[in-house]
Design an enzyme around this catalytic site. Structure first.
Site, short mmCIF file in Angstrom:
data_model
loop_
_atom_site.label_atom_id
_atom_site.label_comp_id
_atom_site.label_asym_id
_atom_site.label_seq_id
_atom_site.Cartn_x
_atom_site.Cartn_y
_atom_site.Cartn_z
N ARG A 13 0.85 -1.19 0.00
CA ARG A 13 0.00 0.00 0.00
C ARG A 13 0.89 1.25 0.00
NH1 ARG A 13 -3.89 2.69 4.62
NH2 ARG A 13 -4.88 4.13 3.18
N HIS A 14 0.36 2.34 -0.52
CA HIS A 14 1.08 3.63 -0.50
C HIS A 14 1.23 4.16 0.94
CE1 HIS A 14 -2.71 5.52 0.45
NE2 HIS A 14 -3.27 4.75 -0.48
N HIS A 198 -2.98 0.18 -3.62
CA HIS A 198 -3.89 0.67 -2.58
C HIS A 198 -4.15 -0.40 -1.52
CE1 HIS A 198 -4.52 4.12 -5.22
NE2 HIS A 198 -4.40 3.23 -6.20
#
Lengths: 278, 278
Positions: A13-14, A198
């Site tokens: 995930r970012h 995401h």
């Protein structure tokens, strides 16, 4: 380079997003950060000092948020941990969201990988229902290059931007994510793949690959909520078409919150009872 | 270099502490980070990769916590902000707590000041009542130098370690802090002074200097609670013996928390209901 038994797909995930960190019910962070002359003036040290240039101007960051400074550090820490554990991604794919591109760059920086380039894959974008009826708008490849982001110019995506469906169902999203994993693993038959995307992607890009069915809405939302920034998952190839989730390839990353300091606490008697500090 | 009207005293709090971030009611972070062979093994990416060597061994970090990785970044961000605003501290004084020394180093790094050295001043240590009857134990000057920390070897402190009183009252603490400010401003009659110390120091080192009386216990605790990591305050000289609080010299630093990721959420049905994530 990945023989069958060591080949890995790692999904991350970012990092911390500016909007989630600085927008409140009272204002959007951009409205507070752009002055009357239209200049960007970060009002907090955790906002980026500069923003990349893009055709829609600053307003485009409203629906495509950059990372915070902490978000970029989170990415570098994960990259350093990959390097410490000698996890080398041979092919890196990112969601076109700015936060994912910046996270991938932070990971590569933390790994000391100065020559690796990013494949921008719209098929890795988040569930279209999360866009709340606003069509996504991302940096173009030229804008990425102008900002110094190392992206491939000639990459042919598995799913084109125009193929994304604003009314995508959850099952469609699982199927799109699985298509991306399956297609890229077959297009790049050797080496480790890294996806930077995401929260939900950790599950949607590995679930069907490992032989499980898509989750129910309820389970899905539960999982997404339990996926902090820079969470990562590793799926390892165990047979010609078989993958298995190994777990997170690195230790977790936890830190506490920090409120904004308001120096009036020191000079105004009674002021410290005010509680609105972020 | 500071003429009367531009001379500044800037006081900063240290950054995020390992103990506040990772110790819970169930375990102390060190007990989880030292393995059976006595080796330090960070279990989270926000813990430091390495710890400085000290005579008491790892156990000494129990009452003298290092910064987290985020804490060090917080310090660098403040240093960068000082540099952006051309705030140059000519003389830097730090509490002997490891977290303060590491924070000062981060600030200097963020400022790109590679030749500035630190004066370790025990008089800047926090209120002795916060020690909860455990006498403080800090890195020696030699241990600091061995760890690569740029400290002065021959600095003569305003308050010696042996002069600190475990039963110090709040008024005593204000008076000690004021003595340090007053003495150092007179010993170093030109240039800006930077103190890197504890949450309460922002008030205790400036309060009497600016002509105010020490605070009540109640007000004191309120103020301390409202002083996040890397808060900073600037007092400016307005006359021969007069100082005034100007406010915070840089924008504030706010960020959100990040929980630890537990990959079992993906593989164990029903696991996501478990809530203990940090």
């Amino acid at each position: 380079m990945g023989s069958l038994d060591t080949r890995r797909l790692i999904v991350c995930r970012h990092g911390e997003r500016c909007d989630f960190c600085f927008s409140t019910h009272r204002f959007h962070w951009l409205d507070k950060a752009i002055d009357e002359a239209g200049r960007y003036q970060p009002f907090n040290l955790n906002l980026p000092r500069n923003l990349p240039k893009r055709r829609g101007g600053y307003d485009s960051f409203r629906h495509d948020t950059p990372l915070t400074e902490m978000g970029y550090l989170q990415a570098k820490l994960i990259g350093r941990a990959f390097r410490d554990r000698e996890i080398k991604p041979h092919h890196v794919f990112v969601s076109p969201s700015l936060r994912c591109i910046q996270t991938a760059i932070g990971i590569l920086k933390g790994m000391n990988e100065n020559h690796t380039k990013l494949h921008i894959e719209p098929g890795l974008f988040e569930w279209m229902r999360f866009c709340r009826n606003v069509a996504p708008s991302w940096l173009t490849v030229d804008e990425c290059l102008a900002a110094g982001y190392p992206v491939y110019q000639d990459y042919i995506p598995v799913v084109k931007e125009t193929e994304l469906n604003m009314n995508e169902s959850l099952i469609d999203f699982y199927d799109r994510s699985h298509l991306v994993s399956k297609t890229l693993l077959s297009r790049y038959p050797t080496g480790n793949l890294l996806f930077v995307a995401h929260g939900a992607t950790l599950d949607t890009c590995t679930r069907q690959l490992c032989g499980e069915a898509p989750r129910s809405n309820e389970e899905f939302f539960e999982i997404v909520q339990k996926t902090p920034y820079l969470s990562s998952i590793e799926a390892r190839q165990t047979g010609a078409e078989q993958f298995e989730i190994i777990g997170t390839p690195v230790p977790p990353l936890a830190h506490s919150a920090n409120a904004a300091y308001d120096s009036q606490y020191l000079t105004t008697p009674g002021y410290a009872n005010n509680t609105d500090t972020l």
